[in-house]
Design an enzyme around this catalytic site. Sequence first.
Site, PDB file in Angstrom:
ATOM      1  N   TRP A 132      -8.149  -5.109  17.659  1.00 15.59           N
ATOM      2  CA  TRP A 132      -7.457  -4.067  18.402  1.00 15.59           C
ATOM      3  C   TRP A 132      -6.559  -3.240  17.482  1.00 15.59           C
ATOM      4  O   TRP A 132      -6.388  -2.033  17.675  1.00 15.59           O
ATOM      5  CB  TRP A 132      -6.638  -4.718  19.517  1.00 15.59           C
ATOM      6  CG  TRP A 132      -6.005  -3.800  20.519  1.00 15.59           C
ATOM      7  CD1 TRP A 132      -4.678  -3.719  20.822  1.00 15.59           C
ATOM      8  CD2 TRP A 132      -6.662  -2.882  21.406  1.00 15.59           C
ATOM      9  NE1 TRP A 132      -4.460  -2.806  21.825  1.00 15.59           N
ATOM     10  CE2 TRP A 132      -5.659  -2.279  22.206  1.00 15.59           C
ATOM     11  CE3 TRP A 132      -7.996  -2.513  21.589  1.00 15.59           C
ATOM     12  CZ2 TRP A 132      -5.953  -1.320  23.173  1.00 15.59           C
ATOM     13  CZ3 TRP A 132      -8.285  -1.566  22.572  1.00 15.59           C
ATOM     14  CH2 TRP A 132      -7.275  -0.976  23.336  1.00 15.59           C
ATOM     15  N   LYS A 158       5.180  -0.374  13.734  1.00 17.89           N
ATOM     16  CA  LYS A 158       5.147   1.082  13.753  1.00 17.89           C
ATOM     17  C   LYS A 158       6.553   1.620  13.510  1.00 17.89           C
ATOM     18  O   LYS A 158       6.768   2.572  12.743  1.00 17.89           O
ATOM     19  CB  LYS A 158       4.636   1.578  15.107  1.00 17.89           C
ATOM     20  CG  LYS A 158       3.343   0.974  15.627  1.00 17.89           C
ATOM     21  CD  LYS A 158       2.978   1.538  16.991  1.00 17.89           C
ATOM     22  CE  LYS A 158       2.118   0.607  17.837  1.00 17.89           C
ATOM     23  NZ  LYS A 158       0.842   0.230  17.278  1.00 17.89           N
ATOM     24  N   HIS A 193      -3.277 -11.553  16.579  1.00 22.06           N
ATOM     25  CA  HIS A 193      -2.119 -10.669  16.606  1.00 22.06           C
ATOM     26  C   HIS A 193      -0.826 -11.482  16.692  1.00 22.06           C
ATOM     27  O   HIS A 193      -0.429 -11.941  17.761  1.00 22.06           O
ATOM     28  CB  HIS A 193      -2.252  -9.745  17.825  1.00 22.06           C
ATOM     29  CG  HIS A 193      -1.309  -8.592  17.837  1.00 22.06           C
ATOM     30  ND1 HIS A 193      -1.438  -7.510  16.994  1.00 22.06           N
ATOM     31  CD2 HIS A 193      -0.220  -8.334  18.616  1.00 22.06           C
ATOM     32  CE1 HIS A 193      -0.482  -6.630  17.252  1.00 22.06           C
ATOM     33  NE2 HIS A 193       0.277  -7.117  18.224  1.00 22.06           N
ATOM     34  N   SER A 253       3.666  -5.440  15.226  1.00 23.23           N
ATOM     35  CA  SER A 253       3.079  -4.710  16.348  1.00 23.23           C
ATOM     36  C   SER A 253       3.809  -3.377  16.544  1.00 23.23           C
ATOM     37  O   SER A 253       3.930  -2.598  15.600  1.00 23.23           O
ATOM     38  CB  SER A 253       3.097  -5.592  17.598  1.00 23.23           C
ATOM     39  OG  SER A 253       2.257  -5.086  18.592  1.00 23.23           O
TER      40      SER A 253
END
Length: 431
Positions: free
Chosen positions: A361, A274, A413, A270
């Site tokens: 998402w 990044k 997720h 998540s």
Amino acid sequence: MDRFRTLTPRWKAFGLATLLLFIPMSDLFAPPSGFNYNEANVPDFSLPDPLLDEGGREVDADSWRQDRRAEIQNLFQNHVYGVQPPPPPAKVASELYEDSDNALSGAARRKQIKLYLTGDKSGPSADLLIYLPPASEAPSPVFLGLNFRGNHTIADDPDITLNQNWMRPGDGVVDHRATEASRAIADSRWPVEMIVERGFAVATLYYGDIDPDTDDGFANGIHAFFPELQQRDDNFSSIAAWAWGLSRVMDYLEQDEDIDSERVAVLGHSRLGKTALWAGATDPRFAMVISNNSGCGGAALSRRRFGETVKRINTSFPHWFCRNHRLYNDNEDALPVDQHQLIALIAPRLVYVASAQEDKWADPKGEFLSLREGSPVYRLLGHEAIPADAEWPASGGVIHTEKAGYHLRSGGHDITAEDWGHFLDFAEERL
């Protein structure tokens, strides 16, 4: 979960428990409404070419290494993640405060180390937890990643130090402090015994030790020691801070005789996915970079406007990126970069992107396309990543090439033992 955190401010007066009582679970974990989840509605767009410099000239391998790579990295720094402070003195200050040969009932060796992030023992510190294969005589390759809830949450191990820093609300957290009830609540995301059994070490630290992940004007964590970097529009963001912290861990790992510092894989899930990508782009010492469900601002192409958008992420989490990034709210085509170029910055090192079928998402297809469209730089440097004609695989599909890996699992997720199995398969052959 990023989208869950955006719900809580509206319900603070009721408390987290009340929130969970009144919101059906199907709604709580559903992608937010009002965003695009239909491929037919993805707009037409063109991606900036990583192999054309700012003057529109095609680059070769030498000019990539000498100029174009730095040009792209600077664009990401100026327009997306912001600046970082310089590294502290080469010899990082650290203290080994625990070492056990009988961790996890003998399945691993455990070390706990206090790291002083600025090289000054009176400055900010972080606790690093390392599990090593038992009785290993040679330095171990290692998976390094930040964790969300404290080292004590990643394994059913009562001897891990209970983190005393500020925590976001959640299981076992009272008044923003961890309690004994929070131990091992994230162990499904860190299958330590499986990892060490296959010959790898695990190194992790709580991301809040570096920055507490609150929109507080950068007053806390490592940011408080570099206030001058907040006076500019490419300011020192939270993702930049977490990435900088991972490099400080790398400083330590280069000195630890139990670790093979030439074989460090940095990974994250998540927002920390990044972070892992930006850490890998800015620090070439990481031999492998793994992004898991990193989505917008991570592996997913911003120009697709699928799932989370630049405007949404900048509105919900304004501290994650630099102020300049807000110029591209509802204006993605004006960005001078897109996330495939972030993948390209990792070349020719190993890179792995993992997606989840139901995690719309995070735009799983956009994550794959970013990996594929960053692969021309690998080919320029004489290596194979994702072939130009590769199609996004169906759920359960796995692509492993010389330098790149991708898989799409079922589910949502999360980072799971299934994901780790793919990472380990890829790393065993290539790292």
